[in-house]
Enzyme design. Structure first.
Site, PDB file in Angstrom:
ATOM      1  N   ARG A   1      39.647 -48.033  57.234  1.00  0.00           N
ATOM      2  CA  ARG A   1      39.360 -47.429  58.631  1.00  0.00           C
ATOM      3  C   ARG A   1      39.954 -48.275  59.900  1.00  0.00           C
ATOM      4  NH1 ARG A   1      37.312 -48.270  63.625  1.00  0.00           N
ATOM      5  NH2 ARG A   1      35.700 -49.603  62.652  1.00  0.00           N
ATOM      6  N   ASP A   2      39.474 -49.318  60.209  1.00  0.00           N
ATOM      7  CA  ASP A   2      40.030 -50.194  61.393  1.00  0.00           C
ATOM      8  C   ASP A   2      41.530 -50.749  61.197  1.00  0.00           C
ATOM      9  OD1 ASP A   2      39.891 -50.906  63.802  1.00  0.00           O
ATOM     10  OD2 ASP A   2      38.828 -52.996  63.295  1.00  0.00           O
TER      11      ASP A   2
ATOM     12  N   HIS B   1      33.031 -59.546  64.247  1.00  0.00           N
ATOM     13  CA  HIS B   1      34.309 -58.746  63.827  1.00  0.00           C
ATOM     14  C   HIS B   1      35.396 -59.539  64.885  1.00  0.00           C
ATOM     15  CE1 HIS B   1      36.229 -54.642  63.032  1.00  0.00           C
ATOM     16  NE2 HIS B   1      37.228 -55.318  64.120  1.00  0.00           N
TER      17      HIS B   1
ATOM     18  N   HIS C   1      39.238 -60.868  65.574  1.00  0.00           N
ATOM     19  CA  HIS C   1      40.648 -60.535  65.740  1.00  0.00           C
ATOM     20  C   HIS C   1      41.390 -61.748  65.834  1.00  0.00           C
ATOM     21  CE1 HIS C   1      41.052 -55.963  66.093  1.00  0.00           C
ATOM     22  NE2 HIS C   1      39.756 -56.109  66.002  1.00  0.00           N
TER      23      HIS C   1
ATOM     24  N   CYS D   1      43.107 -52.255  67.466  1.00  0.00           N
ATOM     25  CA  CYS D   1      42.611 -51.019  68.464  1.00  0.00           C
ATOM     26  C   CYS D   1      43.550 -50.180  68.936  1.00  0.00           C
ATOM     27  CB  CYS D   1      41.596 -51.596  69.102  1.00  0.00           C
ATOM     28  SG  CYS D   1      40.813 -50.496  70.351  1.00  0.00           S
TER      29      CYS D   1
ATOM     30  N   ASN E   1      43.043 -57.473  62.493  1.00  0.00           N
ATOM     31  CA  ASN E   1      41.499 -58.113  62.425  1.00  0.00           C
ATOM     32  C   ASN E   1      41.977 -59.556  61.458  1.00  0.00           C
ATOM     33  OD1 ASN E   1      39.669 -55.923  62.952  1.00  0.00           O
ATOM     34  ND2 ASN E   1      41.491 -54.646  62.076  1.00  0.00           N
TER      35      ASN E   1
END
Length: 319
Positions: free
Chosen positions: A28-29, A224, A226, A257, A266
Protein backbone atom coordinates in the site's frame (compact mmCIF):
# COMPACT_ATOMS: atom_id res chain seq x y z
CA UNK A 1 22.69 -14.45 -3.88
CA UNK A 2 23.88 -17.29 -1.67
CA UNK A 3 21.45 -19.89 -0.43
CA UNK A 4 22.27 -19.04 3.17
CA UNK A 5 22.42 -15.38 4.11
CA UNK A 6 24.87 -14.03 6.64
CA UNK A 7 23.24 -12.68 9.76
CA UNK A 8 24.60 -10.32 12.41
CA UNK A 9 26.10 -11.63 15.63
CA UNK A 10 23.45 -11.57 18.33
CA UNK A 11 24.05 -9.42 21.39
CA UNK A 12 20.87 -9.50 23.45
CA UNK A 13 19.91 -6.49 25.56
CA UNK A 14 17.54 -7.61 28.34
CA UNK A 15 16.08 -4.10 28.60
CA UNK A 16 14.58 -4.36 25.11
CA UNK A 17 11.31 -6.11 24.19
CA UNK A 18 11.76 -9.83 23.47
CA UNK A 19 9.55 -9.72 20.37
CA UNK A 20 8.15 -7.14 17.95
CA UNK A 21 5.49 -7.13 15.26
CA UNK A 22 6.51 -5.84 11.83
CA UNK A 23 3.56 -4.19 10.08
CA UNK A 24 4.40 -4.46 6.38
CA UNK A 25 3.18 -1.48 4.35
CA UNK A 26 4.94 -2.12 1.05
CA UNK A 27 1.90 -3.13 -1.05
CA UNK A 28 0.00 0.00 0.00
CA UNK A 29 2.32 2.77 1.22
CA UNK A 30 5.18 1.44 -0.86
CA UNK A 31 3.50 1.16 -4.24
CA UNK A 32 1.23 4.22 -3.94
CA UNK A 33 4.10 6.59 -4.63
CA UNK A 34 5.73 4.66 -7.46
CA UNK A 35 5.48 6.06 -10.98
CA UNK A 36 5.22 2.51 -12.34
CA UNK A 37 1.71 1.04 -12.28
CA UNK A 38 2.15 -2.53 -11.10
CA UNK A 39 -0.41 -4.96 -12.63
CA UNK A 40 -2.87 -6.53 -10.21
CA UNK A 41 -1.52 -10.10 -10.59
CA UNK A 42 1.97 -8.88 -9.70
CA UNK A 43 0.64 -7.00 -6.67
CA UNK A 44 -1.10 -10.17 -5.53
CA UNK A 45 2.12 -12.13 -6.00
CA UNK A 46 3.99 -9.45 -4.01
CA UNK A 47 1.59 -9.87 -1.10
CA UNK A 48 1.78 -13.67 -1.30
CA UNK A 49 5.58 -13.54 -1.21
CA UNK A 50 5.53 -11.25 1.82
CA UNK A 51 3.18 -13.63 3.61
CA UNK A 52 5.43 -16.59 2.77
CA UNK A 53 8.38 -14.61 4.15
CA UNK A 54 6.65 -14.58 7.52
CA UNK A 55 5.36 -11.00 7.73
CA UNK A 56 2.56 -11.25 10.32
CA UNK A 57 0.67 -8.16 9.09
CA UNK A 58 0.59 -7.05 5.45
CA UNK A 59 -1.39 -3.94 4.55
CA UNK A 60 -2.80 -4.84 1.18
CA UNK A 61 -4.15 -1.67 -0.45
CA UNK A 62 -6.26 1.45 -0.04
CA UNK A 63 -9.89 2.09 -0.95
CA UNK A 64 -9.15 5.66 -1.95
CA UNK A 65 -10.60 7.31 -5.05
CA UNK A 66 -8.44 6.33 -8.06
CA UNK A 67 -8.20 9.98 -9.07
CA UNK A 68 -6.07 10.64 -5.99
CA UNK A 69 -3.96 7.47 -5.98
CA UNK A 70 -4.15 5.82 -9.41
CA UNK A 71 -1.53 3.25 -8.42
CA UNK A 72 -4.14 1.64 -6.14
CA UNK A 73 -7.16 1.95 -8.42
CA UNK A 74 -7.42 -1.86 -8.54
CA UNK A 75 -8.04 -2.26 -4.79
CA UNK A 76 -11.23 -4.30 -5.17
CA UNK A 77 -9.71 -6.59 -7.81
CA UNK A 78 -6.61 -7.11 -5.66
CA UNK A 79 -8.66 -8.07 -2.62
CA UNK A 80 -10.64 -10.55 -4.72
CA UNK A 81 -7.40 -12.10 -5.98
CA UNK A 82 -5.97 -12.36 -2.47
CA UNK A 83 -9.13 -13.94 -1.08
CA UNK A 84 -9.10 -16.45 -3.94
CA UNK A 85 -5.49 -17.36 -3.13
CA UNK A 86 -5.27 -16.96 0.65
CA UNK A 87 -8.85 -17.42 1.75
CA UNK A 88 -9.76 -16.25 5.24
CA UNK A 89 -6.23 -14.98 5.88
CA UNK A 90 -6.74 -12.24 3.29
CA UNK A 91 -9.80 -10.91 5.14
CA UNK A 92 -7.59 -9.96 8.09
CA UNK A 93 -5.21 -7.90 5.95
CA UNK A 94 -5.59 -4.19 6.75
CA UNK A 95 -6.73 -1.76 4.08
CA UNK A 96 -6.66 2.02 4.24
CA UNK A 97 -10.05 3.74 4.01
CA UNK A 98 -10.26 7.54 3.71
CA UNK A 99 -13.93 7.91 4.59
CA UNK A 100 -17.30 6.12 4.83
CA UNK A 101 -17.33 5.32 1.11
CA UNK A 102 -14.04 3.50 1.54
CA UNK A 103 -15.42 1.70 4.58
CA UNK A 104 -18.47 0.59 2.57
CA UNK A 105 -16.15 -0.98 0.01
CA UNK A 106 -14.14 -2.75 2.72
CA UNK A 107 -17.29 -4.07 4.41
CA UNK A 108 -18.63 -5.24 1.06
CA UNK A 109 -15.51 -7.40 0.69
CA UNK A 110 -15.85 -8.82 4.20
CA UNK A 111 -12.59 -7.28 5.42
CA UNK A 112 -11.96 -7.16 9.15
CA UNK A 113 -9.20 -4.58 9.63
CA UNK A 114 -9.11 -0.99 8.37
CA UNK A 115 -6.86 2.01 8.82
CA UNK A 116 -7.64 5.72 8.66
CA UNK A 117 -5.10 8.43 7.90
CA UNK A 118 -5.06 11.59 10.02
CA UNK A 119 -2.74 14.56 10.30
CA UNK A 120 -0.94 16.19 13.20
CA UNK A 121 -0.85 19.55 11.37
CA UNK A 122 -3.33 21.98 9.91
CA UNK A 123 -1.67 22.38 6.52
CA UNK A 124 -1.30 18.70 5.78
CA UNK A 125 -4.86 18.01 6.91
CA UNK A 126 -6.09 20.54 4.36
CA UNK A 127 -3.82 19.25 1.59
CA UNK A 128 -4.37 15.55 2.20
CA UNK A 129 -7.94 15.45 3.56
CA UNK A 130 -9.42 18.77 2.42
CA UNK A 131 -10.33 19.34 6.08
CA UNK A 132 -8.95 21.47 8.89
CA UNK A 133 -7.10 19.85 11.77
CA UNK A 134 -10.30 19.87 13.85
CA UNK A 135 -12.65 18.98 10.99
CA UNK A 136 -10.80 15.73 10.29
CA UNK A 137 -12.21 14.20 13.49
CA UNK A 138 -15.78 14.88 12.42
CA UNK A 139 -14.99 13.14 9.12
CA UNK A 140 -13.46 10.13 10.88
CA UNK A 141 -16.13 9.73 13.58
CA UNK A 142 -18.82 7.93 11.54
CA UNK A 143 -16.22 5.79 9.76
CA UNK A 144 -14.59 4.60 12.98
CA UNK A 145 -17.92 4.23 14.77
CA UNK A 146 -19.45 2.08 12.07
CA UNK A 147 -16.29 -0.01 11.73
CA UNK A 148 -16.10 -0.72 15.45
CA UNK A 149 -19.83 -1.53 15.57
CA UNK A 150 -19.20 -4.07 12.81
CA UNK A 151 -16.39 -5.66 14.84
CA UNK A 152 -13.49 -4.34 12.74
CA UNK A 153 -10.07 -3.42 14.07
CA UNK A 154 -9.26 0.24 13.40
CA UNK A 155 -5.74 1.59 13.13
CA UNK A 156 -5.18 5.33 12.92
CA UNK A 157 -2.15 6.74 11.15
CA UNK A 158 -0.99 10.20 12.21
CA UNK A 159 1.22 11.91 9.65
CA UNK A 160 3.69 14.77 10.23
CA UNK A 161 4.36 13.81 13.85
CA UNK A 162 7.99 14.97 13.74
CA UNK A 163 7.93 17.85 11.29
CA UNK A 164 5.90 19.36 8.47
CA UNK A 165 7.38 20.72 5.20
CA UNK A 166 5.01 23.70 5.29
CA UNK A 167 4.77 24.40 9.02
CA UNK A 168 8.18 23.27 10.23
CA UNK A 169 8.51 21.93 13.77
CA UNK A 170 5.39 20.26 15.17
CA UNK A 171 4.80 20.66 18.93
CA UNK A 172 4.85 17.36 20.79
CA UNK A 173 1.71 18.38 22.69
CA UNK A 174 -0.15 18.88 19.41
CA UNK A 175 0.68 15.35 18.25
CA UNK A 176 -0.44 13.88 21.56
CA UNK A 177 -3.71 15.80 21.40
CA UNK A 178 -4.45 14.44 17.92
CA UNK A 179 -3.61 10.93 19.10
CA UNK A 180 -5.83 11.19 22.15
CA UNK A 181 -8.76 12.39 20.03
CA UNK A 182 -8.35 9.48 17.62
CA UNK A 183 -8.28 7.02 20.51
CA UNK A 184 -11.41 8.64 21.89
CA UNK A 185 -13.12 8.03 18.53
CA UNK A 186 -12.38 4.32 18.87
CA UNK A 187 -9.02 3.64 17.22
CA UNK A 188 -7.34 0.55 18.64
CA UNK A 189 -3.81 1.47 17.58
CA UNK A 190 -1.98 4.64 16.59
CA UNK A 191 0.84 4.66 14.06
CA UNK A 192 3.01 7.75 14.59
CA UNK A 193 4.48 8.82 11.27
CA UNK A 194 7.71 10.68 10.59
CA UNK A 195 6.36 11.47 7.14
CA UNK A 196 9.33 13.50 5.90
CA UNK A 197 11.99 11.65 7.88
CA UNK A 198 13.27 14.57 10.00
CA UNK A 199 12.94 12.91 13.41
CA UNK A 200 15.90 12.01 15.60
CA UNK A 201 16.29 9.62 18.52
CA UNK A 202 15.85 12.26 21.21
CA UNK A 203 12.70 13.54 19.54
CA UNK A 204 11.33 9.99 19.42
CA UNK A 205 11.93 9.53 23.15
CA UNK A 206 10.33 12.90 23.93
CA UNK A 207 7.21 12.14 21.88
CA UNK A 208 6.76 8.66 23.33
CA UNK A 209 7.34 10.02 26.83
CA UNK A 210 4.62 12.59 26.27
CA UNK A 211 2.19 9.92 25.08
CA UNK A 212 3.00 7.84 28.15
CA UNK A 213 2.36 10.80 30.45
CA UNK A 214 -0.99 11.28 28.72
CA UNK A 215 -1.95 7.69 29.55
CA UNK A 216 -1.37 6.33 26.04
CA UNK A 217 1.33 3.74 26.55
CA UNK A 218 3.62 2.06 24.03
CA UNK A 219 1.39 -1.03 23.84
CA UNK A 220 -1.12 1.02 21.81
CA UNK A 221 1.45 2.72 19.59
CA UNK A 222 3.33 1.85 16.43
CA UNK A 223 6.14 3.80 14.79
CA UNK A 224 6.30 4.66 11.09
CA UNK A 225 9.71 6.02 10.12
CA UNK A 226 11.02 7.37 6.82
CA UNK A 227 14.71 7.39 6.02
CA UNK A 228 15.07 10.78 4.30
CA UNK A 229 18.00 11.79 6.52
CA UNK A 230 19.23 8.28 7.33
CA UNK A 231 17.71 8.28 10.81
CA UNK A 232 15.07 5.55 10.53
CA UNK A 233 17.05 2.75 12.19
CA UNK A 234 18.38 5.03 14.92
CA UNK A 235 14.84 6.15 15.60
CA UNK A 236 13.62 2.55 15.68
CA UNK A 237 16.28 1.76 18.27
CA UNK A 238 15.12 4.68 20.40
CA UNK A 239 11.50 3.52 20.15
CA UNK A 240 12.51 -0.01 21.16
CA UNK A 241 14.09 1.40 24.31
CA UNK A 242 10.78 3.12 25.05
CA UNK A 243 8.98 -0.23 24.84
CA UNK A 244 7.39 0.05 21.39
CA UNK A 245 6.74 -3.38 19.90
CA UNK A 246 5.05 -2.58 16.56
CA UNK A 247 6.99 -1.05 13.67
CA UNK A 248 5.79 -0.19 10.19
CA UNK A 249 8.24 -1.03 7.41
CA UNK A 250 8.22 -1.44 3.65
CA UNK A 251 9.91 -4.29 1.80
CA UNK A 252 12.93 -2.97 -0.05
CA UNK A 253 12.38 0.55 1.33
CA UNK A 254 9.61 1.26 -1.18
CA UNK A 255 7.41 4.28 -0.99
CA UNK A 256 6.74 7.65 0.51
CA UNK A 257 3.79 10.00 0.65
CA UNK A 258 2.25 11.29 -2.61
CA UNK A 259 1.15 14.52 -0.91
CA UNK A 260 4.52 15.37 0.69
CA UNK A 261 7.18 15.75 -1.96
CA UNK A 262 10.07 15.66 0.52
CA UNK A 263 8.99 12.25 1.84
CA UNK A 264 11.32 9.56 0.56
CA UNK A 265 11.30 5.86 1.20
CA UNK A 266 9.95 4.12 4.25
CA UNK A 267 12.16 2.25 6.65
CA UNK A 268 13.17 -0.87 4.72
CA UNK A 269 11.82 -4.06 6.26
CA UNK A 270 15.11 -5.85 5.59
CA UNK A 271 17.10 -3.17 7.43
CA UNK A 272 14.76 -3.41 10.41
CA UNK A 273 15.01 -7.21 10.42
CA UNK A 274 18.82 -7.00 10.44
CA UNK A 275 18.70 -4.68 13.45
CA UNK A 276 16.27 -6.95 15.31
CA UNK A 277 18.36 -10.04 14.50
CA UNK A 278 21.45 -8.44 16.02
CA UNK A 279 19.53 -7.50 19.15
CA UNK A 280 18.12 -11.00 19.55
CA UNK A 281 14.55 -9.76 19.22
CA UNK A 282 12.09 -12.24 17.72
CA UNK A 283 10.16 -11.10 14.63
CA UNK A 284 9.25 -14.22 12.67
CA UNK A 285 10.52 -13.01 9.27
CA UNK A 286 12.65 -15.10 6.91
CA UNK A 287 15.25 -12.59 5.71
CA UNK A 288 16.32 -14.75 2.78
CA UNK A 289 12.79 -14.86 1.34
CA UNK A 290 12.22 -11.20 2.09
CA UNK A 291 15.33 -10.09 0.20
CA UNK A 292 14.35 -12.30 -2.74
CA UNK A 293 10.92 -10.66 -2.73
CA UNK A 294 12.37 -7.15 -2.77
CA UNK A 295 14.76 -8.05 -5.58
CA UNK A 296 11.79 -9.44 -7.53
CA UNK A 297 9.72 -6.27 -7.02
CA UNK A 298 12.66 -3.97 -7.79
CA UNK A 299 12.98 -5.69 -11.16
CA UNK A 300 9.32 -4.98 -11.87
CA UNK A 301 9.78 -1.33 -10.96
CA UNK A 302 12.94 -1.06 -13.05
CA UNK A 303 15.16 0.36 -10.36
CA UNK A 304 17.36 -0.96 -7.54
CA UNK A 305 16.10 -1.26 -4.00
CA UNK A 306 17.31 1.53 -1.68
CA UNK A 307 17.55 -0.92 1.23
CA UNK A 308 21.10 -1.19 2.53
CA UNK A 309 20.58 -4.82 3.51
CA UNK A 310 19.17 -5.73 0.10
CA UNK A 311 22.17 -4.08 -1.54
CA UNK A 312 24.59 -5.93 0.73
CA UNK A 313 22.99 -9.35 0.40
CA UNK A 314 21.76 -9.27 -3.19
CA UNK A 315 24.28 -7.04 -4.94
CA UNK A 316 21.94 -4.12 -5.53
CA UNK A 317 18.44 -5.56 -5.53
CA UNK A 318 17.32 -5.23 -9.17
CA UNK A 319 18.42 -8.18 -11.17
Amino acid sequence: MSATLDLPQVVRDPDLPPRVTIYEVGPRDGLQNESTLVPTPEKAEFVRRLVRAGLPVVEATSFVHPRWVPQLADAAELVDALVADLGDQALDMPVLVPNERGLDRALDKGLRHIAIFGSATETFARRNLNRSLDEQFAMFEPTVGRARAAGLEVRAYISMCFGDPWEGAVPVEQVVDVGRRLFDLGASQLSLGDTIGVGTAGHVRALLGAFDEAGLGSESLAMHFHDTYGQALSNAGAALRCGVTTFDASAGGLGGCPYAKSATGNLATEDLVWLLEGLGIEHGVDLDRLVETSVWMAARLGRPSPSAVVKALAGGGAG
